[in-house]
Design an enzyme around this catalytic site. Sequence first.
Site, PDB file in Angstrom:
ATOM      1  N   HIS A 152       0.868  -1.186   0.000  1.00 46.01           N
ATOM      2  CA  HIS A 152       0.000   0.000   0.000  1.00 46.01           C
ATOM      3  C   HIS A 152       0.897   1.225   0.000  1.00 46.01           C
ATOM      4  O   HIS A 152       1.741   1.399   0.875  1.00 46.01           O
ATOM      5  CB  HIS A 152      -0.920   0.029   1.223  1.00 46.01           C
ATOM      6  CG  HIS A 152      -1.857   1.195   1.218  1.00 46.01           C
ATOM      7  ND1 HIS A 152      -3.125   1.135   0.662  1.00 46.01           N
ATOM      8  CD2 HIS A 152      -1.709   2.471   1.677  1.00 46.01           C
ATOM      9  CE1 HIS A 152      -3.724   2.300   0.776  1.00 46.01           C
ATOM     10  NE2 HIS A 152      -2.887   3.136   1.393  1.00 46.01           N
ATOM     11  N   CYS A 153       0.708   2.093  -0.991  1.00 45.93           N
ATOM     12  CA  CYS A 153       1.545   3.278  -1.137  1.00 45.93           C
ATOM     13  C   CYS A 153       0.740   4.518  -0.757  1.00 45.93           C
ATOM     14  O   CYS A 153      -0.235   4.859  -1.445  1.00 45.93           O
ATOM     15  CB  CYS A 153       2.054   3.398  -2.570  1.00 45.93           C
ATOM     16  SG  CYS A 153       3.064   4.876  -2.850  1.00 45.93           S
ATOM     17  N   PRO A 154       1.116   5.225   0.305  1.00 42.02           N
ATOM     18  CA  PRO A 154       0.373   6.432   0.675  1.00 42.02           C
ATOM     19  C   PRO A 154       0.512   7.553  -0.348  1.00 42.02           C
ATOM     20  O   PRO A 154      -0.367   8.414  -0.448  1.00 42.02           O
ATOM     21  CB  PRO A 154       0.996   6.826   2.022  1.00 42.02           C
ATOM     22  CG  PRO A 154       2.362   6.203   2.013  1.00 42.02           C
ATOM     23  CD  PRO A 154       2.223   4.936   1.241  1.00 42.02           C
ATOM     24  N   ASN A 193      -3.367   4.410  -2.458  1.00 40.47           N
ATOM     25  CA  ASN A 193      -3.977   3.187  -2.962  1.00 40.47           C
ATOM     26  C   ASN A 193      -2.993   2.032  -2.811  1.00 40.47           C
ATOM     27  O   ASN A 193      -1.794   2.237  -2.612  1.00 40.47           O
ATOM     28  CB  ASN A 193      -4.343   3.352  -4.443  1.00 40.47           C
ATOM     29  CG  ASN A 193      -5.400   2.372  -4.890  1.00 40.47           C
ATOM     30  OD1 ASN A 193      -5.895   1.556  -4.112  1.00 40.47           O
ATOM     31  ND2 ASN A 193      -5.760   2.425  -6.163  1.00 40.47           N
TER      32      ASN A 193
END
Length: 299
Positions: A156-158, A162
Site C-alpha cells: 500500500h503506497c500512501p 492506494n
Amino acid sequence: MKKSPAHRCRDIERQAGYLQPEHCAPPPTRPSSDAMWFIRDCCGIACGVITWCLVFYAEFVVLFVMLLPAKNLLYSLINGALFSTLAFLALASHARAMCTDPGAVPKGNATKEFIESLQLKPGQVVYKCPKCCSIKPDRAHHCSVCKRCIKKMDHHCPWVNNCVGEKNQKFFVLFTMYIALISLHALVMVAFHFIFCFESDWTKCSTFSPPATVILLIFLCFEGLLFLIFTSVMFGTQVHSICTDETGIEQLKKEERRWVKRTKWMNMRVVFGHPFSIAWLSPFATPDHGKADYYQYVV
C-alpha cells in the site's frame, strides 16, 4: 498439535459450514468497470495532494525561473516542452494509479450459496478473509487501509493513496519512472543554470531577485535529488518484482511459490498489456489482463 501462525491467520476449509457463511451479508453487485475507485484515507489524500503540489512547484521553477529568462529560445522551447510533457505523464500516471481498482475482491461473498456454487472437488480448498468476510483468491492479501483483499497486492503506497495490485501496477511503475525522469531533467537544468549565472550577472539570469532565485533553485535541487533516489529505487524494485512474478509481500513473507512460472518477458506483458507497443508507456492505455474468471477463488 499447535497451529502455526499462518494457520491462525487464515481460515482454510473445504466445508462451507466451517467458513461461517451465515455471518456474511449477501455479496454486493459487481461494480461496473467505469466506477471510479478512491480510498478515503486522510494520510493518503494529504500525500497525494503534496505530490501534485511538488510537481507544480517544479514546473513553476523550471518555466518561470530558468527557461523564460534564458536567451536561447530553442533551448527554452525544447526543455520546456520535454519537462512539461513528462510532468503531465507523471501526474496522469499518479491519477490512474490512485483512482484505479487495484484488484479488490468483492466483500461479503463468503455466503453458503456462493461457496456451494464453486462446486469444490475433493482436495480443493478456499481461503476466507475474516476481516472483509470474503472468499479470496490465491496470492491475495488484506489491506488494512483499503479494508479489502487485493489480488496480487504488492504494497500500500500512501503517495498514490492506494494499494499497488494486479490492475494498477502498470500505472504505479509509470508514475515512478516519469517522476524519476523529471527529477533528473530538473537537476541537469539547475546545474546548467547555476553555471550560467556564475559566469554572468545574476540579475540577467532570472526575473526574480538573486536571493529568491538561489532559494528556489536550491529547494528544487533538494526536491529533485530526493525524489530521483526514491522513485528510481521504487522503479527498480517494481520491475524486479514483475520479472520474477513475486510481489513485495510474497518476498517479505517468503511465501511458497504455488503459481505457474513464466518468462520475464511474459511477466512484463501480463502487467503492461500485450503485445508490446508504445501503449506500454501511456497512462491512458489500460492493459489487457485477459479474460480470467472474476471469481477464481479455488486453489
